[in-house]
Design a protein around this motif. Structure first.
Motif, PDB file in Angstrom:
ATOM      1  N   LEU A 119       1.017  -8.750  10.839  1.00 21.18           N
ATOM      2  CA  LEU A 119       1.096  -8.352   9.432  1.00 21.18           C
ATOM      3  C   LEU A 119       0.609  -9.476   8.528  1.00 21.18           C
ATOM      4  O   LEU A 119      -0.013  -9.224   7.484  1.00 21.18           O
ATOM      5  N   ARG A 120       0.873 -10.695   8.918  1.00 16.62           N
ATOM      6  CA  ARG A 120       0.373 -11.831   8.134  1.00 16.62           C
ATOM      7  C   ARG A 120      -1.158 -11.880   8.186  1.00 16.62           C
ATOM      8  O   ARG A 120      -1.812 -12.142   7.174  1.00 16.62           O
ATOM      9  N   ASP A 121      -1.723 -11.613   9.357  1.00  8.86           N
ATOM     10  CA  ASP A 121      -3.185 -11.543   9.455  1.00  8.86           C
ATOM     11  C   ASP A 121      -3.716 -10.412   8.577  1.00  8.86           C
ATOM     12  O   ASP A 121      -4.706 -10.592   7.847  1.00  8.86           O
ATOM     13  N   SER A 122      -3.070  -9.258   8.664  1.00  2.00           N
ATOM     14  CA  SER A 122      -3.524  -8.100   7.888  1.00  2.00           C
ATOM     15  C   SER A 122      -3.456  -8.391   6.395  1.00  2.00           C
ATOM     16  O   SER A 122      -4.355  -7.990   5.629  1.00  2.00           O
ATOM     17  N   ALA A 123      -2.408  -9.083   5.973  1.00  7.93           N
ATOM     18  CA  ALA A 123      -2.276  -9.428   4.552  1.00  7.93           C
ATOM     19  C   ALA A 123      -3.399 -10.363   4.119  1.00  7.93           C
ATOM     20  O   ALA A 123      -3.946 -10.234   3.013  1.00  7.93           O
ATOM     21  N   GLY A 151      -2.590   0.504  13.280  1.00  6.48           N
ATOM     22  CA  GLY A 151      -3.184   0.026  12.037  1.00  6.48           C
ATOM     23  C   GLY A 151      -2.639   0.753  10.827  1.00  6.48           C
ATOM     24  O   GLY A 151      -2.584   0.189   9.725  1.00  6.48           O
ATOM     25  N   GLY A 152      -2.223   2.014  11.015  1.00  9.04           N
ATOM     26  CA  GLY A 152      -1.560   2.745   9.937  1.00  9.04           C
ATOM     27  C   GLY A 152      -0.218   2.134   9.605  1.00  9.04           C
ATOM     28  O   GLY A 152       0.191   2.096   8.437  1.00  9.04           O
ATOM     29  N   TYR A 153       0.477   1.650  10.637  1.00  9.21           N
ATOM     30  CA  TYR A 153       1.721   0.899  10.414  1.00  9.21           C
ATOM     31  C   TYR A 153       1.430  -0.358   9.594  1.00  9.21           C
ATOM     32  O   TYR A 153       2.131  -0.650   8.607  1.00  9.21           O
ATOM     33  N   ASN A 154       0.401  -1.107   9.986  1.00  5.46           N
ATOM     34  CA  ASN A 154       0.060  -2.328   9.250  1.00  5.46           C
ATOM     35  C   ASN A 154      -0.214  -2.019   7.780  1.00  5.46           C
ATOM     36  O   ASN A 154       0.286  -2.703   6.876  1.00  5.46           O
ATOM     37  N   ALA A 155      -1.021  -0.975   7.552  1.00  3.55           N
ATOM     38  CA  ALA A 155      -1.351  -0.593   6.173  1.00  3.55           C
ATOM     39  C   ALA A 155      -0.108  -0.203   5.401  1.00  3.55           C
ATOM     40  O   ALA A 155       0.067  -0.579   4.231  1.00  3.55           O
ATOM     41  N   ALA A 156       0.775   0.557   6.036  1.00  2.11           N
ATOM     42  CA  ALA A 156       2.003   1.002   5.376  1.00  2.11           C
ATOM     43  C   ALA A 156       2.884  -0.176   4.991  1.00  2.11           C
ATOM     44  O   ALA A 156       3.426  -0.225   3.881  1.00  2.11           O
ATOM     45  N   MET A 157       3.026  -1.128   5.901  1.00  2.06           N
ATOM     46  CA  MET A 157       3.892  -2.272   5.604  1.00  2.06           C
ATOM     47  C   MET A 157       3.331  -3.115   4.464  1.00  2.06           C
ATOM     48  O   MET A 157       4.086  -3.615   3.617  1.00  2.06           O
ATOM     49  N   LEU A 158       2.015  -3.267   4.398  1.00  7.89           N
ATOM     50  CA  LEU A 158       1.425  -4.023   3.294  1.00  7.89           C
ATOM     51  C   LEU A 158       1.604  -3.287   1.973  1.00  7.89           C
ATOM     52  O   LEU A 158       1.790  -3.914   0.925  1.00  7.89           O
ATOM     53  N   LEU A 165       2.107  -9.325   1.320  1.00  8.98           N
ATOM     54  CA  LEU A 165       1.094  -9.696   0.336  1.00  8.98           C
ATOM     55  C   LEU A 165       1.557 -10.841  -0.550  1.00  8.98           C
ATOM     56  O   LEU A 165       0.737 -11.616  -1.053  1.00  8.98           O
ATOM     57  N   ALA A 166       2.873 -10.975  -0.732  1.00  9.70           N
ATOM     58  CA  ALA A 166       3.393 -12.078  -1.540  1.00  9.70           C
ATOM     59  C   ALA A 166       2.987 -13.427  -0.956  1.00  9.70           C
ATOM     60  O   ALA A 166       2.768 -14.395  -1.696  1.00  9.70           O
ATOM     61  N   GLU A 167       2.857 -13.501   0.380  1.00 12.87           N
ATOM     62  CA  GLU A 167       2.455 -14.749   1.022  1.00 12.87           C
ATOM     63  C   GLU A 167       1.010 -15.128   0.685  1.00 12.87           C
ATOM     64  O   GLU A 167       0.596 -16.264   0.921  1.00 12.87           O
ATOM     65  N   THR A 168       0.244 -14.172   0.153  1.00  8.20           N
ATOM     66  CA  THR A 168      -1.143 -14.435  -0.245  1.00  8.20           C
ATOM     67  C   THR A 168      -1.297 -14.433  -1.768  1.00  8.20           C
ATOM     68  O   THR A 168      -2.414 -14.379  -2.280  1.00  8.20           O
ATOM     69  N   ASN A 169      -0.173 -14.459  -2.475  1.00  8.14           N
ATOM     70  CA  ASN A 169      -0.152 -14.412  -3.943  1.00  8.14           C
ATOM     71  C   ASN A 169      -0.670 -13.089  -4.496  1.00  8.14           C
ATOM     72  O   ASN A 169      -1.270 -13.044  -5.573  1.00  8.14           O
ATOM     73  N   HIS A 170      -0.434 -12.020  -3.736  1.00  5.51           N
ATOM     74  CA  HIS A 170      -0.771 -10.678  -4.190  1.00  5.51           C
ATOM     75  C   HIS A 170       0.467  -9.788  -4.064  1.00  5.51           C
ATOM     76  O   HIS A 170       1.509 -10.212  -3.555  1.00  5.51           O
ATOM     77  N   LYS A 171       0.328  -8.548  -4.507  1.00  4.86           N
ATOM     78  CA  LYS A 171       1.434  -7.592  -4.443  1.00  4.86           C
ATOM     79  C   LYS A 171       0.859  -6.200  -4.228  1.00  4.86           C
ATOM     80  O   LYS A 171      -0.326  -5.962  -4.503  1.00  4.86           O
TER      81      LYS A 171
END
Length: 294
Positions: A119-123, A151-158, A165-171
């Protein structure tokens, strides 16, 4: 025999012939996508410093709107232990042909990592899309995250859990919307032996399922599944998440396809399988009718 049944039978024969000739069905779809053109490929773009933190960019050949093309960052499935971005050229090419700028991203897999590192990679990949949309010719106010299966799980969690996304300064509200295709949104405890070690079975982490975040008002959502999906329950995951999001006041577009399977739901983005389900057209319609973020 009805026209639809004849066309479905023809599509099945194409894939059967491919198997008999020992070629990969995915390779066939990607060969057709390459021959069709309609896009410019920028491959092996780094969104991070690690070997699997790379993505491929599919730029439409059509003239961009004044505000830029809509942007989709796509994550493929594979039970979080398999998959390569090059296998999904047919997805990037298919959407680019409809005027969507597409980023197909790799992410680290098990056994190299477990939840939540992918998830961190995906973010990070999604943040790259948000931050580079304009320079690529895209509209930074019309960025969508999309995924199929894992990948749908990854998208949903983001899209639903702001931690990543907060770890990348986004939301999540930096996105115009999100698209989930046959994703597992409520699956603990899972009997999928490949997924069990990824989520530390039987000691599943707290707040690791998208359904746990479905009560807050979320960004516009597109959810789709095959009604006869044998791998991920369309009722427990897709329908349940759609109901929960709708109850919270979220704008949800839901499609359940009778003739698709878990695999052909994503395969239907390619021309030979498009007769199975109009999933590409439904996704494009959702993108076109979703307002840019504020």
């Amino acid at each position: 025999m009805s026209l639809l049944k004849s066309m479905l039978t023809f599509s099945a024969l194409i894939f059967s012939a491919c198997v008999l000739l020992s070629c990969s069905p995915v390779r066939l779809l990607n060969s057709i996508a390459s021959a069709g053109g309609g896009y410019t490929l920028k491959a092996n773009v780094e969104y991070g410093s690690l070997s699997r933190q790379k993505l491929d960019i599919y730029l439409p050949k059509t003239k961009a709107p004044n505000e830029g093309w809509p942007v989709v960052v796509f994550f493929y499935g594979g039970s979080w232990n398999s998959g390569e971005r090059s296998e999904y050229k047919f997805v990037g090419a298919s959407l680019a042909a409809r005027g969507v700028l597409v980023l197909v991203a790799d992410y680290r897999l098990y056994p190299e990592v477990r939840y939540p590192e992918f998830l961190r990679d995906s973010a990070l990949a999604l943040a790259y899309g948000l931050e580079h949309a304009a320079v690529l010719g895209g509209n930074p106010k019309r960025v969508f995250v999309m995924g199929h299966s894992a990948g749908g799980y990854n998208a949903a969690m983001l899209a639903l859990d702001s931690r990543w996304l907060a770890e990348t300064n986004h939301k999540p509200t930096d996105l115009a919307g999100w698209i989930g295709l046959a994703g597992p949104y409520d699956f603990f405890p899972t009997d999928n032996l490949e997924a069990q070690p990824v989520f530390f079975h039987p000691n599943y982490p707290a707040k690791a399922q998208p359904i746990e975040f479905g009560s807050a008002l979320a960004i516009p959502t597109f959810l789709a599944a095959a009604t006869d999906d044998k791998l991920v329950s369309p009722t427990r995951s897709t329908q349940a998440l759609a109901n929960k999001l709708k109850a919270s006041g979220t704008q949800v577009t839901l499609h359940l396809y009778d003739h698709a399977s878990h695999t052909t739901l994503i395969g239907a983005f390619s021309a030979p399988l498009r007769v199975i389900a109009p999933v590409r057209e439904d996704v494009v319609e959702f993108i076109e009718h979703t307002k840019p973020r504020d």
